[in-house]
Design a protein around this motif. Structure first.
Motif, short mmCIF file in Angstrom:
data_model
loop_
_atom_site.label_atom_id
_atom_site.label_comp_id
_atom_site.label_asym_id
_atom_site.label_seq_id
_atom_site.Cartn_x
_atom_site.Cartn_y
_atom_site.Cartn_z
N THR A 93 0.83 -1.21 0.00
CA THR A 93 0.00 0.00 0.00
C THR A 93 0.86 1.25 0.00
N HIS A 126 2.51 2.15 -3.31
CA HIS A 126 1.63 2.83 -4.24
C HIS A 126 1.44 4.30 -3.86
N LEU A 182 -6.29 12.16 -2.40
CA LEU A 182 -6.16 10.71 -2.38
C LEU A 182 -7.33 10.10 -1.61
N HIS A 240 -8.52 6.15 -0.48
CA HIS A 240 -7.99 4.78 -0.42
C HIS A 240 -8.92 3.89 0.38
N ARG A 261 -6.20 11.04 -6.86
CA ARG A 261 -5.92 9.61 -7.05
C ARG A 261 -6.85 8.75 -6.20
N LEU A 302 -7.07 4.73 -4.94
CA LEU A 302 -6.42 3.43 -4.81
C LEU A 302 -7.39 2.50 -4.08
N GLU A 353 -7.90 -1.51 -2.99
CA GLU A 353 -7.19 -2.77 -2.85
C GLU A 353 -8.14 -3.79 -2.22
N SER A 410 -4.43 -4.50 -6.21
CA SER A 410 -4.44 -3.05 -6.05
C SER A 410 -4.69 -2.43 -7.42
N TRP A 455 -5.52 1.44 -9.34
CA TRP A 455 -5.49 2.86 -9.11
C TRP A 455 -5.72 3.64 -10.40
N ARG A 503 -6.67 8.07 -11.89
CA ARG A 503 -6.76 9.51 -11.62
C ARG A 503 -8.10 10.05 -12.10
#
Length: 290
Positions: free
Chosen positions: A57, A60, A133, A135, A162, A164, A166, A284, A286, A288
């Motif tokens: 994690t 990334h 971000l 996540h 971003r 992400l 997972e 994972s 990811w 944008r």
């Protein structure tokens, strides 16, 4: 994690004297998150997850260029390791919002720049916007309305921000012991199959991880990429297995998927250190926001 509180299982009981046919067990949806944050074993599981998955994690996050002043939303925070790492990276001028259905574990880090808030990502509006971000790790696979949750996370990003995500894919690699060479490994894999059955009853998508790249592209994100991490024979895998089995012991027995004696034997086998245990691959993905 971002899921609803647990309720008693309604799994099938076997006919006395007849072996359980795992594939015939009912997969009818039972609402409720199987791995409740309020159980004692939750902290042990969070520690094991941190040991096994944090390096992936954080790698990334680093690739995104995270730094001072970033605004981050950690969805389904659960434990503290990711939130604490983010807080150090964004510094006093940044912000880390940590949300979960149950914030009892992560509440200990609720100080600037970290804000902790009770929030259900699959049922409520985003708790903010303009994040650099967002996540979620090992969260969406358990959320009943995964589509809404993903939309919410993307909506909370600023343009150029971003995402992400997972998540595990137990259907891609379903075995606890990929090298099934003896009775100890056979028992381990049988109990793991029972665990998957309980997850499926509660609506978990056991093939969700592999879908993430497509779902992020279809949601309009750019630069979508993905990779997978598949640990084998890590001591943390043994710690994770012990905590997980203890946490779901009564549900496995109540559903007729195992006996207490079988579970005790399995935990003894795990504690011996002679078994090569694996986790499901964590995928994972990811991208944008345009």
């Amino acid at each position: 994690m971002g899921a609803v509180p647990p309720v008693p299982t309604t799994g099938a009981s076997p006919i006395p004297g007849k072996p359980v046919n795992w594939d015939d067990l009912p997969m009818t949806r039972t609402d409720g998150y199987l791995l409740d944050n309020r159980q004692n074993e939750a902290g042990q599981r969070f520690d094991a997850f941190a040991t096994v998955f944090d390096p992936t994690t954080f790698r990334h996050f680093e690739s995104f260029g995270i730094g001072s002043g970033w605004r981050c939303w950690e969805v389904g925070a659960g434990g503290t390791s990711v939130v604490s790492w983010l807080a150090k990276k964004v510094g006093p001028t940044g912000r880390v919002l940590a949300t979960d259905i149950d914030t009892s574990w992560v509440a200990s880090v609720a100080r600037s720049p970290v804000e902790v808030r009770v929030h259900d990502v699959g049922a409520e509006e985003p708790p903010g916007e303009g994040f650099d971000l967002v996540h979620a790790r090992l969260v969406l696979v358990h959320v009943p309305d995964r589509e809404r949750a993903l939309r919410s996370m993307i909506r909370a990003l600023r343009p150029g921000g971003r995402l992400l995500v997972e998540d595990a894919d137990p259907a891609l690699q379903p075995l606890l012991c990929p090298d099934e060479y003896g009775p100890e490994q056979q028992l381990a894999n049988r109990l793991r199959k029972g665990f998957r059955s309980l997850l499926a009853e509660r609506g978990a998508d056991l093939a969700y991880g592999r879908k993430l790249p497509r779902l992020l592209r279809e949601a309009g994100l750019s630069g979508v990429e993905a990779d997978a991490y598949f640990p084998v024979a890590s001591p943390a895998c043994a710690a994770l297995e012990t905590a997980t089995v203890e946490q779901i012991r009564d549900r496995l027995v109540g559903a007729g998927l195992a006996t207490h004696e079988e579970i005790d034997q399995h935990l003894t086998n795990v504690a011996s250190g002679s078994m090569d245990l694996a986790t499901a691959p964590m995928i994972s993905a990811w991208g944008r926001k345009k």
